[in-house]
Design an enzyme around this catalytic site. Sequence first.
Site, short mmCIF file in Angstrom:
data_model
loop_
_atom_site.label_atom_id
_atom_site.label_comp_id
_atom_site.label_asym_id
_atom_site.label_seq_id
_atom_site.Cartn_x
_atom_site.Cartn_y
_atom_site.Cartn_z
CD GLU A 240 10.09 4.41 10.57
OE1 GLU A 240 10.25 4.79 9.42
OE2 GLU A 240 8.98 4.34 11.12
CG ASP B 76 7.94 6.63 8.31
OD1 ASP B 76 6.98 6.37 9.06
OD2 ASP B 76 8.78 7.51 8.56
CG ASP C 57 9.73 7.01 3.20
OD1 ASP C 57 10.16 5.99 3.79
OD2 ASP C 57 9.89 8.15 3.64
CD GLU D 142 15.62 7.65 5.61
OE1 GLU D 142 16.58 7.75 6.38
OE2 GLU D 142 15.00 8.64 5.15
CE1 TYR E 147 6.26 9.16 6.82
CE2 TYR E 147 6.22 8.87 4.44
CZ TYR E 147 6.91 8.88 5.62
OH TYR E 147 8.26 8.60 5.63
NE ARG F 88 11.10 12.36 5.78
CZ ARG F 88 11.09 12.10 7.08
NH1 ARG F 88 10.31 11.16 7.55
NH2 ARG F 88 11.88 12.76 7.90
CG HIS G 137 0.30 5.42 -2.91
ND1 HIS G 137 1.21 5.62 -3.91
CD2 HIS G 137 0.56 4.20 -2.39
CE1 HIS G 137 1.99 4.56 -4.01
NE2 HIS G 137 1.63 3.69 -3.10
#
Length: 951
Positions: free
Chosen positions: A16, A101, A103, A105, A329, A331, A376
Site C-alpha cells: 500500500e 497489511d 489485517d 482492511e 505492525y 494494528r 499475531h
Amino acid sequence: MARGKTAAGKTLVIVESPTKMRSIQGYLGDGYEVLSSVGHIRDLADKRDIPEKDRAAYGKYSIDIEHGFEPYYVVSDRKTKTVTELKRALKEADQLLLATDEDREGEAIAWHLLETLKPKVPVKRMVFHEITPDAIRAAVDKTRELDLALVDAQETRRILDRLYGWDVSPVLWRKIGSGSSGSALSAGRVQSAATRMVVERERERMAFVSAAYWGIEATAARGAEGFSVRLVRVDGAPLAVGRDFDDKGALKRAVVVLDETAARELSAAIEKAGAGRVAKVEAKPGTRRPYAPFTTSTLQQEAGRKLGMSAKVTMSVAQSLYERGYITYMRTDSTNLSSQAISAAREQAVSLYGPDAVPLKPRSYASKSKNAQEAHEAIRPSGDRFRTPKEVAGQLGRDEQRMYDLIWKRTVASQMADAKFETTTVTIEADAEGRAVEFTASGTVYTFKGFLEAYEEGRDEKRGDADAAKDQSLPQVAEGDELSLADAIAKGHETSPPPRYTEASLVKALEERGIGRPSTFASIIGVILDRGYVVKRGQALVPTWIAFSVIRLLEDHFTELVDYDFTAELEDDLDAIARGEQKRVDWLKSFYFGGEGHPGLRNIVDNLGEIDARAINSIPITDTATLRVGKYGPYLEVSDPENPDAKPRIVNVPEELAPDELTAEKAVELIEAPVAGDRVLGENPENGKVIVVKDGRFGPYVQEQDPPSADAADAATGEVVEAPKKRGAKKDAAPKPRTASLFKSMSPETVDLATALQLLSLPRVVGVDPESGDEITAQNGRFGPYLKKGADSRSLESESQIFDVTLEKALELYAQPKYGARRASSALKEFDADPVSGKPIRVRDGRFGPYVTDGETNATIPRGESVDDVDFERAKQLLADKRAKGPAPKRGRAAASKSSSSKSASSKSASAKTSAATAASKTVSSSRSEAAKKAAATRAANRAKKAAEGK
C-alpha cells in the site's frame, strides 16, 4: 510509485505504502519489482458514476439491496493512473504477490487489486508483521491464498456503514438546525456510540451536585523525623471523604461531616493536645506484575497519557516507524510476542538491569481478542535483537524517537520480574479536648523494583484522588510509642464530577465496551471532532450542544442503533463473519430488513413518525430560559412569565462555555448582563448619523444609523413610532446602513467613536502605483488584512497595518514575488532541503491552518498536531504522503471524463455498458458539477457579504 515496466521474468509485489515499497525493494533485490497502490484503489460509487440502466438496481447506496447486497465499486479518480501503472507492470511479470497489511482492511485491498487487475499469472498473498530483511524473505517463502472470510468481513463493514450512514444522516440534516454545516452532520455505527458516551458523561457532570466537607492534616514526629498524617476518625466514627457522597451530594453511609467551623475548632484542639500514641502498625507485602506489550488500543492510550499525542497522531507516527522497519505492525489486538522477541527482551533486561531482572520462565500474556483477524504479535521493536533508543537516536524525528522509546521500554519491561514492595500503615490516637481522634499514615517501600526499573504505566484522571493517602517514607515506630502532633491544618474539599473523557480514556472505554476495532479508534475520534460534535479543551473531550441534539434524536427515534450492547454485538457478528462462522448476505438481510428480534434498519427509518425538531433542539435550563440549538449555534430563549404572549428574548451563549458550565445561575448571569451591542458611540460629524456598536452573528461590528426623526417621536415618551403608510404606496427598498467588523484586537465594550469612524472609512486608500497608475487600498477581509491593487492582492502582517501602512511599504510588498521571498520571511519554521525536490521545507500558516511546503507540494498539518510537534523528519513524511496521494481530483468535465474511464474497473465491469449510457453519464455528471460550482460560488458570496455587514 515506481514507474516503468517490470522486466520479463520478475515477480511483481504490490504494497500500500510508497515508504514500505522502497524498503522492501531494497530487501528483495533485482528479481522483484515492488510497486505501491497508495492505499485503497476502489470504493463504492457515487450515483452519477453508475450507468443509467443500473441506477434503479443500485439505488442511492450503490448497493443492490434486493440481490445479495451486491456493491458497485469504481476506481477512484485519483487512482486511475496508479491502476494503469500496475496493469502495465503486471503484463511483464510471471507472478504477483499481494503484500498489503495483515489485517481485514489489508486483505480487502488485496481483493480489490485482484478484482481490478484481473491477473493471468499465479497470485499469492504475502504477509509480514515487520519490515526487516529476514521477515520479508521469510514472507516470500511462506505465501498463502487470499482469505475470503476476512474480505467478506471488511466488505460487510463497508456496506453496513454505507446503509447506516446514508439512511440515518439525512434525518439529522432535516431535523437539527446547524445552518450551512448541516450536511456535515452524520450518523455512524461507531461514531454515534462514541459521541453518545461523551454526551452522557457531560450529562452526568450537568446533573452532578457538589458536596462540601472538611478534613484535617497534621505532622507527627518522633524526634527529628516527621511525617504527614490524616484524620480518619472522630469519636470512633469515620470522617467523611469524597467517595462517601453520591452524585446528588447525599451521603451513602453514616460518617462524620465536618464543616469549616467544626474543622477549625477541632484542629485547634489537636494543636493544643500536641501529642498522640501509636495504636497500631501494620505491614503488608505485595507484588506488581508488568504490563503486557502494546496493542493498538493500549499504545494509543499510553501515547496520549505520556506523550500528549492524539490517537490520530499516534497512529501516524507508529505507521512511519513500522514502514521504516523500526517496529512491528501497529494494528493488532494481540499481546503475544514471538520466541525471538521474548529472547531479545530478556537479553536486554539482563544486560541493563542484571540477571535478577527477569523471571526464570518467559512471560506470556492472554489476548483479549476473540478474533484472529489482526497481526499475531504485539507492537514491539522489530528484529531478533532490539535496537536501543540510543542506537536509533540520530535516525528518527522527535515524535518517532519518543514513541520508539515508549514501545521499547514497554516490551522489555513486559518480560521482566515482578516488583516487590511492603506497605506500612501507622494508626495514631490522640485526645483533643475530650474528643477521641484517630490519624493514619501510609508508606510503601519497594524491596525489589523489578520491571519498574524500566517502565511504569501512566494513568487516567480518577475521582477522589484528593482523598487518597499520601505515600511517603515512614520512620521506624512501634505500638505504644509517643509522637508529637503539630501543624494541624483544616482543609476544605468539594466532591468532583466524573472527569471528562480524554482521547486515551475514550479509547479505553470503547475497547472495554467492545465498540469498534482498535485500528479504527483514531478515525472514529477524528470524525466526531471534524463533525463538530466534540471539541478539545486541553486533553479533555467536551461535547458541543449540537451533539446533544444529535444524540437525543438518535436515542428517541433510533434507540437500538445507539445502544452500546447492540453496537458491540454488531462487532461480534463481523468477527464471526471474519472467522467464517456467519454468511455475509444472510447477516445483512437480517440487519437491514429485520429478523431474530431486530426490527431492521429499513423498518425503523420507514416508521419514524413525527419528529418534533424544536423539542429535539431544546434543553430547559430554568423555568423561563431554554437552551436552543439554532441555525447559527446555541442561544438562550427567555420568556416573560408576566407576558407569556410576548416574543421571547434571545441571549447569546458564549462559544467557549461548556455545556456543564451553563447552570441555572450562569443562565441568569447571561440574561441579566448588560448587552454589549447597540451601544451608542456618538455622531458622525460628516453626515450627522448615529454610530452604534453591535454584537452580531459573526462577531461585534459598528453600524451607521439614521438619527430618530423629530416629528416621529412621541412628545410624551420620546419613543420612536412608525408613521402610517399610504394605501397602495410603492414600498421603496431602504439603503442598507454602512457597517464594519471590529478587529480581533478590539472589544465592543471599549471601542470609541474615532476608531469606529476609521473602520467605517475602510477600505483606506494608501496611494497610487506610479508605474501602473492603479490605486492601492488597505482593507480587512475574510482571511485577514490585505492590500489590493486591481486584481492583485498582498497580505498584511497585522490589522493595525491597515491604518499605518505607507505607500512606500506597499510598493515594497508588491515588488516581492507573491509566493516567494515575501512569504519566506513569514515562515513559522524552516528546515533543510527536501530529499525529493531539493528545495527547503517551510511550515506556514495558511487560510485553512498550518501546513508544510517545499514550494512544490503543500501538506496540511493533521488535526491534533501542533506546529511545535513538526520536526524535519515529520515534515518530510507529510510531504511524501501528500505526493503519494497525487493531485486532488479536478471537478467539472475533466472529472466526469475520469469517472467514466474508471467505471471499467468496477465490480460490474463485465456487464454491457453502451457508449450512449456512458455519454449520458458524462453529461449528467458535468452539468451537475457546473451547477454545484455555481451554487457554491453564490453561497460563498452571500456569506462574505453578510460577514462584511456584520450580520
